[in-house]
Design a protein around this motif. Structure first.
Motif, PDB file in Angstrom:
ATOM      1  N   LEU A 191     -29.538  60.112  64.388  1.00  0.00           N
ATOM      2  CA  LEU A 191     -28.746  60.649  65.492  1.00  0.00           C
ATOM      3  C   LEU A 191     -29.649  61.171  66.606  1.00  0.00           C
ATOM      4  O   LEU A 191     -29.452  60.873  67.786  1.00  0.00           O
ATOM      5  CB  LEU A 191     -27.856  61.771  64.962  1.00  0.00           C
TER       6      LEU A 191
ATOM      7  N   ARG B  54     -24.695  54.548  71.761  1.00  0.00           N
ATOM      8  CA  ARG B  54     -24.423  53.489  70.776  1.00  0.00           C
ATOM      9  C   ARG B  54     -22.958  53.419  70.406  1.00  0.00           C
ATOM     10  O   ARG B  54     -22.250  54.416  70.445  1.00  0.00           O
ATOM     11  CB  ARG B  54     -25.197  53.751  69.487  1.00  0.00           C
TER      12      ARG B  54
ATOM     13  N   GLN C 220     -34.958  52.984  70.496  1.00  0.00           N
ATOM     14  CA  GLN C 220     -34.269  53.346  69.251  1.00  0.00           C
ATOM     15  C   GLN C 220     -34.691  52.415  68.124  1.00  0.00           C
ATOM     16  O   GLN C 220     -34.674  52.787  66.966  1.00  0.00           O
ATOM     17  CB  GLN C 220     -32.755  53.317  69.448  1.00  0.00           C
ATOM     18  N   ASN C 221     -35.043  51.198  68.487  1.00  0.00           N
ATOM     19  CA  ASN C 221     -35.623  50.268  67.519  1.00  0.00           C
ATOM     20  C   ASN C 221     -36.997  49.845  68.036  1.00  0.00           C
ATOM     21  O   ASN C 221     -37.178  49.667  69.238  1.00  0.00           O
ATOM     22  CB  ASN C 221     -34.762  49.014  67.367  1.00  0.00           C
ATOM     23  N   PRO C 222     -37.969  49.682  67.122  1.00  0.00           N
ATOM     24  CA  PRO C 222     -39.268  49.186  67.564  1.00  0.00           C
ATOM     25  C   PRO C 222     -39.211  47.673  67.794  1.00  0.00           C
ATOM     26  O   PRO C 222     -38.487  46.972  67.079  1.00  0.00           O
ATOM     27  CB  PRO C 222     -40.180  49.519  66.380  1.00  0.00           C
TER      28      PRO C 222
ATOM     29  N   LEU D 283     -32.776  60.375  67.130  1.00  0.00           N
ATOM     30  CA  LEU D 283     -33.492  59.254  67.744  1.00  0.00           C
ATOM     31  C   LEU D 283     -32.583  58.567  68.762  1.00  0.00           C
ATOM     32  O   LEU D 283     -33.031  58.151  69.829  1.00  0.00           O
ATOM     33  CB  LEU D 283     -33.932  58.251  66.678  1.00  0.00           C
ATOM     34  N   SER D 284     -31.287  58.487  68.432  1.00  0.00           N
ATOM     35  CA  SER D 284     -30.368  57.804  69.347  1.00  0.00           C
ATOM     36  C   SER D 284     -30.157  58.612  70.619  1.00  0.00           C
ATOM     37  O   SER D 284     -29.677  58.097  71.616  1.00  0.00           O
ATOM     38  CB  SER D 284     -29.035  57.533  68.662  1.00  0.00           C
TER      39      SER D 284
ATOM     40  N   GLN E  27     -38.433  53.210  61.992  1.00  0.00           N
ATOM     41  CA  GLN E  27     -37.001  53.294  61.694  1.00  0.00           C
ATOM     42  C   GLN E  27     -36.123  52.700  62.799  1.00  0.00           C
ATOM     43  O   GLN E  27     -36.367  52.885  63.978  1.00  0.00           O
ATOM     44  CB  GLN E  27     -36.600  54.755  61.455  1.00  0.00           C
ATOM     45  N   GLU E  28     -35.096  51.999  62.377  1.00  0.00           N
ATOM     46  CA  GLU E  28     -34.127  51.433  63.305  1.00  0.00           C
ATOM     47  C   GLU E  28     -32.903  52.341  63.299  1.00  0.00           C
ATOM     48  O   GLU E  28     -32.436  52.734  62.240  1.00  0.00           O
ATOM     49  CB  GLU E  28     -33.684  50.053  62.832  1.00  0.00           C
ATOM     50  N   VAL E  29     -32.409  52.647  64.478  1.00  0.00           N
ATOM     51  CA  VAL E  29     -31.275  53.558  64.545  1.00  0.00           C
ATOM     52  C   VAL E  29     -29.983  52.819  64.219  1.00  0.00           C
ATOM     53  O   VAL E  29     -29.686  51.780  64.784  1.00  0.00           O
ATOM     54  CB  VAL E  29     -31.172  54.192  65.938  1.00  0.00           C
ATOM     55  N   LYS E  30     -29.267  53.384  63.283  1.00  0.00           N
ATOM     56  CA  LYS E  30     -27.902  52.906  62.990  1.00  0.00           C
ATOM     57  C   LYS E  30     -27.049  54.147  62.859  1.00  0.00           C
ATOM     58  O   LYS E  30     -27.439  55.103  62.223  1.00  0.00           O
ATOM     59  CB  LYS E  30     -27.892  52.141  61.668  1.00  0.00           C
ATOM     60  N   LEU E  31     -25.895  54.132  63.464  1.00  0.00           N
ATOM     61  CA  LEU E  31     -25.019  55.305  63.335  1.00  0.00           C
ATOM     62  C   LEU E  31     -23.794  54.925  62.530  1.00  0.00           C
ATOM     63  O   LEU E  31     -23.246  53.875  62.690  1.00  0.00           O
ATOM     64  CB  LEU E  31     -24.596  55.808  64.711  1.00  0.00           C
TER      65      LEU E  31
END
Lengths: 220, 121, 291
Positions: free
Chosen positions: A72, C80, C51-53, A74-75, A216-220
């Motif tokens: 969250l 998002r 948010q993603n590399p 990071l987003s 890390q890849e952001v996923k909510l």
């Protein structure tokens, strides 16, 4: 960084509420199982419940919130470095607050148990630091491999349940001040391996967390 | 200013034509302020740049002019200018397609002129 | 002054999702990012906002890196899409808390606008995300995007769950905010028709590559539909970039993309009609199905 501190400070106070609630539950359990309760002894034992509650919160609640708040933040444009720092700032804050509260109670309630308690603070600090590192390692595992994290958390719930049961049973037997002090005095000695374990666990935790957070890849 | 936009023509052309039509119909009077780019953008849910392009077209033709810090105004003689322009374009826009359709239906010039003669303007 | 990404490659499990994407987002424009599902729109926006590399490539804002650079990140908001299914941790979160955290993290958060939007959308902020429908979740992402006041703001499928009235409302609010602030917006959508007039620039992403990056008007004007007898159509469009051919009996229809200076041969007996952004997009990206 100011925003980061603001968020984590607020989060600490929210967690502190949970810690107090958990400590209260433990206290109520012991109240029911104890006979001929002596208020001074009970009050002097309370800080230990507080520490158990803090360990419980850091190991179980935190791993859940880690999976939620890290992505969250990071987003919302926080850097990975600041998320890591913020999380550790929170941990130190909650440990400091717990120990400060413990000391306050012990200072206000002089007695055998209290003086043992005050001398045990270094040991308690080490235990709390290790518990928090373990908790966040678990949270990290939970983020990466949900199933492994779930298994770990179930195991920990078992251990926590056992501890609560033991605390309840123990308070039944040791309610007299002298005996209680004798049992708790084990915490006064600070073994070298406990001191050595603190940096090991902290380093392991930070390394582990950073490795994951970095990509890390952001996923909510 | 309350016509709907269609897909058949570029939006900025439709914007400028709508303003022209409003001037011809007396909805917008000479020396009167016209809606701003942002007002047009919100009214039609279009990008302000598109609205600005439509207005820019009319400024280039001298139909609108800018008053610094206030906005766009209808120029003196705008109505005459628009009339002249539309008349000049009338043949191209209306007579040429009319003739093309007449040709493909096999209508002769005489028939066409009779049809026109039968009607009032 | 721009948000720039260069040679972005993103690979998931050996499969390229983005393939060498270079893009320059200029301040003060509304960009439309359009592409089919799976074209890589969300991945691209995630990489642009760090948010993603990225697997390869760099993103910079006004020449400074975006990755792990708080100063740059503070100028970007990628609101998002919220996926509040039972599995995601966010399902248990209340809308109120989410907005509170957003207002902590975005420096210039507009509290008044937040209140106004909550009223317009008639949202109950005490509700948990797990109990909200897709439309309400879209509204929350819209509120975060507009109130963040970030100079570069990305919205991923903001209208996906909204009904037609709320969609119109959203575009009006977006234009209002854009007109008054001059921020840059990138809006990804596959509901193209309604968005077409709002987007000043259009970026078409297809199978991980940028096919088109142009002025929406210029792009739409460059596409025309030509139809008529097969031979006449073939002769009229000879030498032009032809897409999306459809033939019925003796009649044929094609979509042609004209380069500057090119023209459909007017001497032929064919109908030449303008094409909407959506039709142009389908002509470009829907060809596999047409064949």
């Amino acid at each position: 960084m100011k925003r980061n501190l603001k968020f984590w400070t607020r989060y600490t106070w929210e967690s502190a509420g949970v810690v107090l609630a958990a400590a209260a539950v433990l206290a109520v359990i012991s109240l029911f199982s104890a006979e001929g309760l002596d208020f001074a002894t009970f009050a002097a034992v309370m800080p230990y419940y507080l520490c158990i509650a803090a360990i419980f919160v850091m190991m179980m609640i935190n791993s859940g919130s880690q999976t939620l708040y890290v992505p969250l933040l990071l987003s919302m444009g926080e850097t990975r470095r600041n998320v890591l720092l913020g999380f550790h700032y929170y941990r130190l804050l909650i440990i400091a607050a717990t120990l400060a509260l413990c000391s306050a109670v012990w200072l206000l309630m002089p007695g055998e148990v209290s003086s043992v308690g005050l001398r045990s603070i270094p040991t308690l600090l080490c235990v709390l630091l290790i518990a928090s590192a373990l908790g966040s390692i678990m949270g990290t595992i939970f983020v990466k491999w949900k199933w492994a994290g779930t298994v770990l958390i179930i195991l920990l719930c078992g251990v926590a349940g056992g501890t609560v049961g033991f605390a309840g049973a123990a308070s039944d037997k040791f309610l007299d001040m002298a005996r209680m002090a004798r049992v708790l005095s084990h915490f006064e000695t600070l073994p070298w391996w406990l001191i050595a374990a603190v940096p090991v666990f902290l380093a392991l935790d930070i390394a582990f967390q950073w490795l994951l957070l970095r990509r890390q890849e952001v996923k909510l | 200013m309350n016509e709907r936009l269609t897909e058949q023509k570029s939006i900025y052309l439709q914007i400028s034509e709508m303003i022209e039509t409003d001037i011809l119909r007396g909805i917008l009077l000479e020396e009167e302020q016209v809606p701003s780019t942002n007002e047009l953008a919100k009214l039609y849910t279009i990008n302000p740049a598109t609205a600005a392009k439509g207005i820019g077209l009319l400024v280039d033709e001298g139909i609108l002019y800018k008053r610094r810090g206030i906005g766009m105004f209808v120029a003196k003689g705008a109505r005459e200018k628009i009339l002249a322009k539309r008349k000049a374009a009338f043949a191209e826009n209306h007579v040429v397609p009319l003739l093309a359709e007449a040709r493909s239906l096999g209508i002769s010039k005489e028939e066409l002129l009779t049809m026109i003669g039968e009607r009032n303007i | 002054m721009s948000l720039h990404c260069e040679n972005i490659v993103k690979t998931y499990g050996g499969k390229d999702v983005l393939y060498d994407v270079t893009l320059d987002l200029k301040p003060g424009k509304i960009y439309g990012l359009i592409g089919r599902n799976g074209a890589g729109k969300t991945t691209l926006l995630s990489i642009l906002s760090a948010q993603n590399p990225a697997t390869k490539g760099t993103v910079t804002l006004d020449g400074e890196p975006v990755w792990e650079h708080r100063k740059s990140l503070a100028k970007i908001c990628f609101s998002r899409e919220l996926n509040a299914n039972a599995e995601s941790g966010i399902a248990a979160m209340k809308a109120k808390e989410y907005l509170r955290i957003a207002s902590t993290y975005y420096e210039d958060w507009d509290k008044d606008l937040e209140g106004r939007l909550v009223k317009i959308f008639d949202l109950n902020l005490k509700k948990k995300f797990g109990k909200m429908n897709k439309g309400m979740l879209s509204m929350i992402t819209i509120i975060v995007a507009l109130c963040s006041k970030a100079p570069y703001t990305f919205l991923d499928e903001p209208v996906a769950g909204l009904d037609v009235v709320a969609r119109e409302q959203f575009y009006k609010l977006l234009l209002e905010e854009y007109s008054s602030s001059g921020r840059t917006f990138v809006v990804s959508t596959h509901i193209i028709e309604e968005a077409a007039d709002v987007l000043e620039k259009v970026i078409i992403l297809h199978e991980g590559k940028i096919l088109i990056e142009a002025d929406t008007q210029t792009f739409v004007d460059s596409a025309v539909h030509v139809s008529g007898k097969i031979e006449e159509v073939d002769a009229a469009v000879a030498g032009l970039e032809v897409h999306h051919t459809e033939t019925v009996g003796r009649s044929k229809g094609v979509t042609v993309f004209l380069k500057p200076g090119q023209k459909v041969d007017e001497g032929r007996d064919v109908s030449v009609q303008p094409v909407s952004l959506q039709r142009a997009f389908v002509a470009l990206c829907g060809e596999e199905e047409a064949k």
